[in-house]
Scaffold this motif. Sequence first.
Motif, PDB file in Angstrom:
ATOM      1  N   TYR A  65       0.797  -1.235   0.000  1.00 38.35           N
ATOM      2  CA  TYR A  65       0.000   0.000   0.000  1.00 38.35           C
ATOM      3  C   TYR A  65       0.828   1.283   0.000  1.00 38.35           C
ATOM      4  N   ARG A  71       1.006  -1.112  -8.488  1.00 31.93           N
ATOM      5  CA  ARG A  71      -0.383  -0.886  -8.066  1.00 31.93           C
ATOM      6  C   ARG A  71      -0.844   0.448  -8.645  1.00 31.93           C
ATOM      7  N   VAL A  73      -3.511   2.193  -8.403  1.00 35.43           N
ATOM      8  CA  VAL A  73      -4.162   3.119  -7.474  1.00 35.43           C
ATOM      9  C   VAL A  73      -3.713   2.776  -6.061  1.00 35.43           C
ATOM     10  N   ASN A  74      -3.059   3.720  -5.395  1.00 37.80           N
ATOM     11  CA  ASN A  74      -2.761   3.499  -3.991  1.00 37.80           C
ATOM     12  C   ASN A  74      -2.867   4.815  -3.222  1.00 37.80           C
ATOM     13  N   TYR A 174      -8.059   8.604 -12.348  1.00 38.83           N
ATOM     14  CA  TYR A 174      -8.685   7.664 -11.432  1.00 38.83           C
ATOM     15  C   TYR A 174     -10.188   7.590 -11.707  1.00 38.83           C
ATOM     16  N   GLU A 178     -12.550   3.035  -8.222  1.00 37.93           N
ATOM     17  CA  GLU A 178     -11.192   2.593  -7.884  1.00 37.93           C
ATOM     18  C   GLU A 178     -10.735   3.198  -6.561  1.00 37.93           C
ATOM     19  N   THR A 181     -12.766   1.648  -3.624  1.00 32.35           N
ATOM     20  CA  THR A 181     -12.321   0.281  -3.332  1.00 32.35           C
ATOM     21  C   THR A 181     -10.981   0.285  -2.601  1.00 32.35           C
ATOM     22  N   GLU A 182     -10.066   1.149  -3.059  1.00 31.00           N
ATOM     23  CA  GLU A 182      -8.744   1.221  -2.429  1.00 31.00           C
ATOM     24  C   GLU A 182      -8.843   1.748  -1.001  1.00 31.00           C
ATOM     25  N   GLU A 185     -10.147  -1.098   1.247  1.00 27.46           N
ATOM     26  CA  GLU A 185      -9.125  -2.134   1.448  1.00 27.46           C
ATOM     27  C   GLU A 185      -8.009  -1.617   2.354  1.00 27.46           C
ATOM     28  N   TYR A 186      -7.580  -0.385   2.099  1.00 24.28           N
ATOM     29  CA  TYR A 186      -6.529   0.230   2.920  1.00 24.28           C
ATOM     30  C   TYR A 186      -6.980   0.327   4.378  1.00 24.28           C
TER      31      TYR A 186
END
Length: 232
Positions: A65, A71, A73-74, A174, A178, A181-182, A185-186
């Motif tokens: 991350y 990746r 998108v982070n 972006y 996206e 979702t990131e 998850e982060y």
Amino acid sequence: MFIQIPWFLFRLWKGKKGIRRNGSGWVKKAESLCKYEDVISKLTSMKEQRVKEFLANLISFNNTYRVNASRSVNIRRIANDLKHNRNLRLSEFIIKSTLKLKINDDFEVNSKKLLAEQGVYPVIEREIFDETAPDIVIAKVINTYMGDEQTTDIQYINGELFRGEDLYKNGRIYSIDEIHTELIEYHNQLILLFESLQKVMDEHVELNPQYKNINLKSTSYNMDQFFKSSTN
């Protein structure tokens, strides 16, 4: 926090030049020398199972991350774009267009064709006037049409220039889905990392009222109602 807590909890700063415990400003000095690589190196030599689990989670989180060129998108990249550009390019709001100018009712200029064939592009300038003094020009708005992209620069009379192309220089686009979702998850992985650090602290901190009985839960949020049409 994830590197500073073990840095101080296990006194990983020992041996660093210029740090004497309880000396003047020693905490600030130790904090300034706290580096990810040093924490990882020192934790690697420790044998406690919970420390090993935290170390594995910390390395995985960092590589996934924080520092991960593959990746697309982070969070770190999004934060940097917001910091340096004060803006994000969102695909939902980008509409490709071609400027067409008609001169003297018989000569039409197509901006994409002009750029492709002759390497030139239209630039339109407009003046901005002082609201309280309509005769005084305070700036110029400069619209540049280059292929599919349009940029708007603002050139103030006092010399300040706000460059529209700065919003496009990184080329990243972006989508809202996206980013959403990131973020989820982060957030979830951050909680797992914190819980593994908390287990390490539980073995070494006898009383910690701030973190007692913490119960963090993963979550999600459906944003379809804000961005998706209810009709087909």
